[in-house]
Design a protein around this motif. Structure first.
Motif, PDB file in Angstrom:
ATOM      1  N   TYR A  71      13.896  30.000  26.395  1.00 50.15           N
ATOM      2  CA  TYR A  71      15.067  29.296  25.865  1.00 50.15           C
ATOM      3  C   TYR A  71      16.287  30.214  25.848  1.00 50.15           C
ATOM      4  O   TYR A  71      17.371  29.832  26.311  1.00 50.15           O
ATOM      5  CB  TYR A  71      14.762  28.783  24.468  1.00 50.15           C
ATOM      6  N   THR A  72      16.125  31.441  25.344  1.00 51.09           N
ATOM      7  CA  THR A  72      17.265  32.356  25.290  1.00 51.09           C
ATOM      8  C   THR A  72      17.689  32.789  26.689  1.00 51.09           C
ATOM      9  O   THR A  72      18.893  32.971  26.958  1.00 51.09           O
ATOM     10  CB  THR A  72      16.924  33.594  24.446  1.00 51.09           C
ATOM     11  N   GLY A  76      21.322  31.991  27.936  1.00 48.98           N
ATOM     12  CA  GLY A  76      22.159  33.132  28.331  1.00 48.98           C
ATOM     13  C   GLY A  76      22.716  32.967  29.733  1.00 48.98           C
ATOM     14  O   GLY A  76      23.900  33.241  29.990  1.00 48.98           O
ATOM     15  N   GLN A  77      21.863  32.499  30.657  1.00 48.68           N
ATOM     16  CA  GLN A  77      22.335  32.275  32.032  1.00 48.68           C
ATOM     17  C   GLN A  77      23.375  31.160  32.075  1.00 48.68           C
ATOM     18  O   GLN A  77      24.383  31.259  32.799  1.00 48.68           O
ATOM     19  CB  GLN A  77      21.136  31.929  32.928  1.00 48.68           C
ATOM     20  N   ARG A  78      23.139  30.116  31.274  1.00 50.90           N
ATOM     21  CA  ARG A  78      24.107  29.018  31.247  1.00 50.90           C
ATOM     22  C   ARG A  78      25.427  29.469  30.636  1.00 50.90           C
ATOM     23  O   ARG A  78      26.509  29.072  31.096  1.00 50.90           O
ATOM     24  CB  ARG A  78      23.539  27.858  30.447  1.00 50.90           C
ATOM     25  N   VAL A  83      31.090  30.684  31.298  1.00 53.09           N
ATOM     26  CA  VAL A  83      32.229  31.599  31.142  1.00 53.09           C
ATOM     27  C   VAL A  83      32.888  31.849  32.493  1.00 53.09           C
ATOM     28  O   VAL A  83      34.129  31.844  32.629  1.00 53.09           O
ATOM     29  CB  VAL A  83      31.770  32.920  30.486  1.00 53.09           C
ATOM     30  N   GLN A  84      32.047  32.044  33.537  1.00 49.91           N
ATOM     31  CA  GLN A  84      32.620  32.284  34.861  1.00 49.91           C
ATOM     32  C   GLN A  84      33.382  31.055  35.353  1.00 49.91           C
ATOM     33  O   GLN A  84      34.492  31.175  35.931  1.00 49.91           O
ATOM     34  CB  GLN A  84      31.512  32.654  35.848  1.00 49.91           C
TER      35      GLN A  84
END
Length: 194
Positions: A71-72, A76-78, A83-84
């Motif tokens: 889940y983390t 985190g990837q999402r 942000v990008q």
């Protein structure tokens, strides 16, 4: 006067004197048996229980029940990709504003409103995926252990010859009575008392 011949006799008798042979058994030594070791055989075998390993996490993950690590990692990837994308979008928008801000018809308020309402009008998106099966692994029972052989160690101690004393028997015959024949003469009658 009549003369009578009287005869008296006795037969000879033979007697036997006999002694039995005698064996002194006190000198017989019985063999001695000593057991130095008597280990019984043992199987030392046992049977393990059969086992079944079930891994249902891939199925639960397909339904959205993830563990904290996955889940983390996913969030985190999402977050990084969001942000990008936002940075790229804001940079592009700001560059466009910088180049077209002095032109007529560039209404910033209308653009913000259109962006806000587009989020409310967004339709839900459903995706269909196959759910993986539960992974099963079976473990059969096994016979384990090493058997131990028996060990019986016997020491027999015997003397090479018996220490016995034998007295032989004897048989002796002898003449108990020699016997006799006697003759005498009596007158007018037989002498039956002689």
């Amino acid at each position: 006067m009549t003369v009578r011949l009287n005869t008296r006799h006795e037969l000879p008798r033979i007697a036997i004197r006999q002694t039995q042979g005698h064996l002194d058994e006190s000198g017989i030594i019985q063999p001695q048996v000593q057991g130095r070791g008597n280990r019984q055989a043992r199987s030392n075998k046992t049977v393990t229980q059969p086992g079944l390993s079930l891994d249902s996490y891939p199925s639960r993950k397909a339904y959205g029940f993830k563990n904290m690590r996955d889940y983390t990692a996913e969030r985190g990837q999402r977050g990084i990709s969001d942000v990008q994308a936002a940075t790229s979008r804001h940079a592009q928008k700001n560059w466009t504003k910088a180049t077209t801000a002095a032109q007529r018809g560039d209404d910033v308020v209308q653009e913000i409103k259109a962006e806000m309402f587009s989020k409310y009008e967004a339709r839900p998106v459903f995706t269909t995926r196959g759910v993986p099966d539960v992974q099963m692994q079976g473990y059969p029972n096994e016979v384990i252990g090493q058997p131990e052989q028996s060990n019986i160690d016997v020491d027999i101690q015997a003397t090479p010859s018996a220490r016995i004393h034998y007295t032989p028997g004897s048989v002796e015959t002898y003449l108990q009575n020699e016997g006799f024949i006697r003759h005498w003469v009596s007158t007018d009658h037989y002498d039956i008392y002689a």
